[in-house]
Design an enzyme around this catalytic site. Sequence first.
Site, mmCIF file in Angstrom:
data_model
loop_
_atom_site.group_PDB
_atom_site.id
_atom_site.type_symbol
_atom_site.label_atom_id
_atom_site.label_comp_id
_atom_site.label_asym_id
_atom_site.label_seq_id
_atom_site.Cartn_x
_atom_site.Cartn_y
_atom_site.Cartn_z
ATOM 1 N N CYS A 161 -18.221 -12.767 -20.645
ATOM 2 C CA CYS A 161 -19.156 -13.155 -20.939
ATOM 3 C C CYS A 161 -19.547 -13.738 -22.033
ATOM 4 C CB CYS A 161 -19.847 -11.219 -21.265
ATOM 5 S SG CYS A 161 -21.455 -11.395 -21.988
ATOM 6 N N GLY A 215 1.523 -1.460 0.247
ATOM 7 C CA GLY A 215 -0.356 -0.010 -0.055
ATOM 8 C C GLY A 215 1.179 1.160 0.110
ATOM 9 N N CYS A 257 -22.299 -7.319 -19.230
ATOM 10 C CA CYS A 257 -21.119 -8.020 -19.043
ATOM 11 C C CYS A 257 -19.894 -6.738 -19.314
ATOM 12 C CB CYS A 257 -20.755 -9.239 -18.316
ATOM 13 S SG CYS A 257 -22.097 -10.653 -17.908
ATOM 14 N N CYS A 264 -25.634 -13.215 -21.347
ATOM 15 C CA CYS A 264 -25.030 -13.928 -21.207
ATOM 16 C C CYS A 264 -25.842 -14.219 -19.794
ATOM 17 C CB CYS A 264 -23.687 -14.241 -20.511
ATOM 18 S SG CYS A 264 -23.366 -13.461 -18.939
ATOM 19 N N CYS A 287 -26.918 -9.511 -16.887
ATOM 20 C CA CYS A 287 -26.499 -9.383 -17.922
ATOM 21 C C CYS A 287 -27.614 -9.512 -19.632
ATOM 22 C CB CYS A 287 -25.354 -10.231 -18.353
ATOM 23 S SG CYS A 287 -24.441 -9.577 -19.870
#
Lengths: 285, 256, 227
Positions: free
Chosen positions: A271, A31, A265, A243, A240
Site C-alpha cells: 500500500c 507438503g 490493503c 492507494c 483500497c
Amino acid sequence: MTGDSYNFAYLDEQTKRMIRRAILKGLAVPGYQVPFASREMPMPYGWGTGGVQVSAAVLTPEDRFKVIDQGADDTTNAVSIRSFFQRTAGVETTTATEEATVIQTRHRIPEAPLGEGQILVYQVPIPEPLRFLEPRESETRKMHSLEEYGLMHVKLYEDISRHGHIATSYAYPVKVEARYVMDPSPIPKFDNPKLNDCPAIQLFGAGREQRIYALPPYTRVTSLDFEDHPFEATKADHPCGLCGAGDSYLDEVIVDDAGGRMFVCSDTDYCESRQRQSHRGKDAA
Amino acid sequence: MTPLLSVQGVAKRYGAQIGCTDVSFDLYPGEVMGIVGESGSGKSTLLNCMAGHLSPDAGRVIFDTRAEGPRDTLTMSEPERRMLGRTDWAFVHQHARDGLRMGVSAGGNVGERLMAVGARHYGDIRHKALDWLDRVEIDAGRVDDRPTTFSGGMQQRLQIARNLVTGPRLVFMDEPTGGLDVSVQARLLDLLRGLVRDMGLSAIIVTHDLAVVRLLADRLMVMKSGHVVEAGLTDQVLDDPQHAYTQLLVSSVLQV
Amino acid sequence: MIELNNVSKTFTLHNQGGAVIEVLNDVSLRVAPGECVALTGASGSGKSSLMRMIYGNYRAQGGAIRVGGIDLVQAEPREVIRIRRDVMGYVSQFLRVVPRVPTLEVVAEPLRAIGVARDEAEARARELLAQLNIPEPLWSLSPTTFSGGEQQRVNIARGFAHAYPAMLLDEPTASLDATNRDVVLTLIEQAKARGAAIIGIFHDEAARERVCDRMINVGDFTPGRAA
C-alpha cells in the site's frame, strides 16, 4: 543485554542443524509434515515460535529480514520478532518485500510477487488439515501415508450443505504435487493461488505442534474443491481506500462511532509503495 | 461357484488365552451367516480378524476381489486392505457412534465413502445421500442434522446407509441390534433383510440374540471358548441342536 | 421327486444325562410328481419330525433324503436353501414372520426370492389372499396381530404362492371353517394336477380321503419302545 550473550540467531548450532535437517526433508517431500524437536522460545506459543525457529535456522549474517503479521510490518508481533533477530543475529531488516531475502509471515502472502532467492517462513498454529475431522494423530498420519483424503472433502461438503457455498475463507486446504493435502496456515484463500508455482522457497513452522513442512520453488499447489463448486479466491469487493489498488487483499477498518468504515490493503508495504508512486484511493487524506 | 469369502484355519491368541482357533468356513455370494455365542466366546475376535481390524496368528482370509479374484486379505498390503474396507466391505458397529462421525451431518456421513473413492461432484453426492436416507427411512429434512440429534435407532440406520452407499458385497455386523428397544430392533431387522435381499449382499452377523439370527441368517455358527462347536443351516441348528452347548443355549432362551 | 432311503433319527439330550431318544428307524418312501401321500400314525409317532427332516429342519442320523435330485442329509446349507427356495415348499402349523412386514409382502416373498418382479409377485399374492377370504383391509398389516385362523390362511397363501414341484403340508386344514377348508383342498388338487409331489399330515379324515392317493403309517418306522 547485548547480542554477544547469544549464539547467532538465538538458537545453538546443534539445534539449528536439527531444524535444517527437518527443513531439507520437508523440501524433499513437499507438503509432508516433518516432526522436529521444537525448542522453548522466549515467547508464548501462538506468537510464532515455529516460524521463529525456522527463521533462526535459515538466517545468515548477509540476509535482510522482513516480518509481517496479517500483512502489516508495524504490528506488535512483527515489530518484536524483527527486533529479536536484529539483536540476536544482527541482520539487516527491511519492510520492503522486494528487498527482503527472508520474510517471516503470519496469515498472509505479500502482494508483491516473490522471486528466486527469497524464503517465505509461515507461522503455523495447527499443521494438520485433517485434525478437526479426525482427532487421532495415529489415524491422520495413516491417512496421509495412504493418501486417504476423502475426509477433507467431507469438510467442504459440510460447508456447502450449511452455507450454500464453500465458506472456508482461510486455512483453505490444498493438495501439493497431487500427493499431500496440506494446511497452508491461516492465510486467506485469496492468497492460495500465490502458493502455486512460486519461485521462492516456502517453509512452514509449527512450534507447539513440532512440525515443519515445505514447498520448494515452483511447486504445483491446487486448492481442493468440487466439480460443481470450484475454488474461488475471494476478497472484499472494493478498491483500497488509501492507494486505490483493486487487486490486493483488504482489511475492513471501522473509522468512527457511526459505523463508518473503509477498506485498506492488509499488506502495508504494498500500500505504501503504491502511495509513494502517487496512487490514491477515495479515503486518502 | 467361487466363495466370496473363504476363512481357513484362523486363530488368534491373547497371550496364553485363546481368542479363537481353528475356524474355517466358506461364505458364498448372497449368503448371510450368523455367529452366536456368549460373551468371551471369541465371536467378536473372529469378526475383527476377518474384517482386518485384528491380525490373526494363523490362517487365511481369502476374499474374491472384483479385479483379481481370490486374494488372501491378511497378506495384502495395508492400503489394499483399507481400500477394500471402503469399497467392497462394510462394517456395522454395535454402537453407532463408533461407526459414525458425530460432528458431521447425516448427509456428510453418507457422502464420506463416496468422496473417499473419488466422488467430486457435490450435487451427485448430495443426491445419493438423500436417496440412501430415504432407503433407511430417515426423513430427507434431517440430511443436514448431526447424528447427535438422532435417536439410537436412527443412528443405527444412518450407519447402515453410510456403509452401503458404495454398494459393498460383504457386510460385517457386530451386534447390529444390540442396545436398541425391541420395537426399534424389529424395524431395523426388517430393513436389513430387505437390503440384503435387494442388493444381493453377503453378510456375517455376530450377535448373542438367537431371534436376530433366525430372522436374518441363512447359516449359523455356534462358538464357545474360541472354538466353533456347531455349524449349519440356521433353523436346523436352532431347532435340532446337536452339541451340548447349543442345546443349552437354545433351551435357555425365554419363550414369549 | 421326494425319495427317502433308510432314514433314521435320534435325539441326544446332552443336558439331561445324555439320554438318547430314538424317534424313527429305517424310513424308506418315495413320492412321485402329481402324487399326494398322507403321513398317519398316533400322536408322537414322529410324523412332524419326519416332515421336518425332509425339509432339512431336523438332521437325519443316517440314510438319504433326496428332493429334486439333491441328498439333503449331505447337502451344504446353501444347497438346502436353494432347494427350499426353488423346489420344496413347506406349510407349517405356525406362521413365523419378521414383525412389521405387511401381509401382502409376506405372501409375495417366496416369489420375490426367486426373482419375480414385485408387481407380478404381489398380483399373485392378492389373488391367493382373496381366494382364502382374508379381508382386503388386512393385507397392508402385519399378520402377527391376526387370529389363529387368519394366520393359518396367510401361511397357506404364502406356501402356495410359488408353484413348488414338492410340497410339505402340516395340518393345512386345521382350524379352518368349511368354506376355507374347501379352498385349501382345491389348491392342493390344483397343485397335484400341475405335477407337484405332496406329503401331508391331515387329522381331518374327509380331507385326507379327498386329496390323498395313499397313506404311510409312520408308526411302522417307530422303534419298539414307542409302539
